[in-house]
Design a protein around this motif. Structure first.
Motif, mmCIF file in Angstrom:
data_model
loop_
_atom_site.group_PDB
_atom_site.id
_atom_site.type_symbol
_atom_site.label_atom_id
_atom_site.label_comp_id
_atom_site.label_asym_id
_atom_site.label_seq_id
_atom_site.Cartn_x
_atom_site.Cartn_y
_atom_site.Cartn_z
ATOM 1 N N LEU A 10 0.813 -1.223 0.000
ATOM 2 C CA LEU A 10 0.000 0.000 0.000
ATOM 3 C C LEU A 10 0.843 1.268 0.000
ATOM 4 C CD1 LEU A 10 -2.854 1.092 -0.020
ATOM 5 C CD2 LEU A 10 -2.824 1.015 2.477
ATOM 6 N N PRO A 11 1.918 1.376 0.765
ATOM 7 C CA PRO A 11 2.725 2.606 0.710
ATOM 8 C C PRO A 11 3.311 2.868 -0.668
ATOM 9 C CG PRO A 11 3.264 1.372 2.678
ATOM 10 C CD PRO A 11 2.375 0.501 1.834
ATOM 11 N N LEU A 12 3.696 1.812 -1.394
ATOM 12 C CA LEU A 12 4.257 1.993 -2.730
ATOM 13 C C LEU A 12 3.189 2.517 -3.698
ATOM 14 C CD1 LEU A 12 6.746 1.724 -4.480
ATOM 15 C CD2 LEU A 12 6.085 -0.635 -4.942
ATOM 16 N N VAL A 13 1.985 2.013 -3.599
ATOM 17 C CA VAL A 13 0.878 2.489 -4.439
ATOM 18 C C VAL A 13 0.567 3.947 -4.104
ATOM 19 C CG1 VAL A 13 -1.577 2.196 -4.952
ATOM 20 C CG2 VAL A 13 -0.102 0.190 -4.746
ATOM 21 N N ALA A 14 0.586 4.279 -2.832
ATOM 22 C CA ALA A 14 0.308 5.656 -2.416
ATOM 23 C C ALA A 14 1.370 6.608 -2.948
ATOM 24 C CB ALA A 14 0.215 5.727 -0.896
ATOM 25 N N ILE A 15 2.621 6.187 -2.918
ATOM 26 C CA ILE A 15 3.704 7.041 -3.423
ATOM 27 C C ILE A 15 3.539 7.269 -4.923
ATOM 28 C CG2 ILE A 15 6.189 7.099 -3.880
ATOM 29 C CD1 ILE A 15 6.567 5.777 -1.128
ATOM 30 N N TRP A 16 3.223 6.219 -5.683
ATOM 31 C CA TRP A 16 3.019 6.370 -7.121
ATOM 32 C C TRP A 16 1.820 7.267 -7.417
ATOM 33 C CZ3 TRP A 16 6.322 5.796 -10.800
ATOM 34 C CH2 TRP A 16 7.383 4.914 -10.649
ATOM 35 N N ALA A 17 0.775 7.123 -6.656
ATOM 36 C CA ALA A 17 -0.402 7.977 -6.847
ATOM 37 C C ALA A 17 -0.057 9.428 -6.536
ATOM 38 C CB ALA A 17 -1.551 7.488 -5.974
ATOM 39 N N LEU A 18 0.716 9.633 -5.502
ATOM 40 C CA LEU A 18 1.132 10.994 -5.133
ATOM 41 C C LEU A 18 2.027 11.599 -6.207
ATOM 42 C CD1 LEU A 18 0.963 13.178 -2.981
ATOM 43 C CD2 LEU A 18 2.935 12.144 -1.873
ATOM 44 N N LEU A 19 2.948 10.807 -6.735
ATOM 45 C CA LEU A 19 3.811 11.293 -7.816
ATOM 46 C C LEU A 19 2.998 11.667 -9.054
ATOM 47 C CD1 LEU A 19 6.916 8.944 -7.589
ATOM 48 C CD2 LEU A 19 6.820 11.391 -7.116
#
Length: 113
Positions: A10-19
């Protein structure tokens, strides 16, 4: 043999979404900046064009007077044209100054339409 796919954390998906969100926001900001730049360029072009007309009239009548044109020296039409162009130039400069005050957060006193 079956390959197992592990779900992305989940943190990796959140980072990509934020980027992705940051990239979209940056693109929107750049588009707005370009639009503002184009509007300012058009404004400067229009003001420059409007300033040239009265200045050309002033230069014409001044040159004619300096050369001693007798028809110009006592011609009320020439004087009224010069006065009209002076009023037009004053009006234009007042509007540009009022616009500049508005852009810098000042009050638009004296602005004419």
């Amino acid at each position: 043999m079956k390959s197992q796919t592990t779900p992305l954390p989940l943190p990796l998906v959140a980072i990509w979404a934020l980027l992705l969100l940051v990239a979209l926001a940056f693109g929107w900001l750049m588009r707005q900046t370009l639009n503002l730049s184009e509007r300012r360029a058009a404004f400067v072009s229009a003001v420059t064009h409007e300033l040239r007309t009265p200045l050309t009239t002033f230069r014409l009548y001044t040159e004619m007077l300096s050369e001693g044109w007798p028809r110009i020296q006592n011609n009320n039409r020439s004087i009224s044209n010069t006065l009209r162009e002076a009023n037009r130039l004053t009006h234009l400069v007042e509007n540009v100054l009022a616009y500049a005050r508005l852009e810098h957060g000042g009050r638009p006193f004296g602005m004419k339409c």
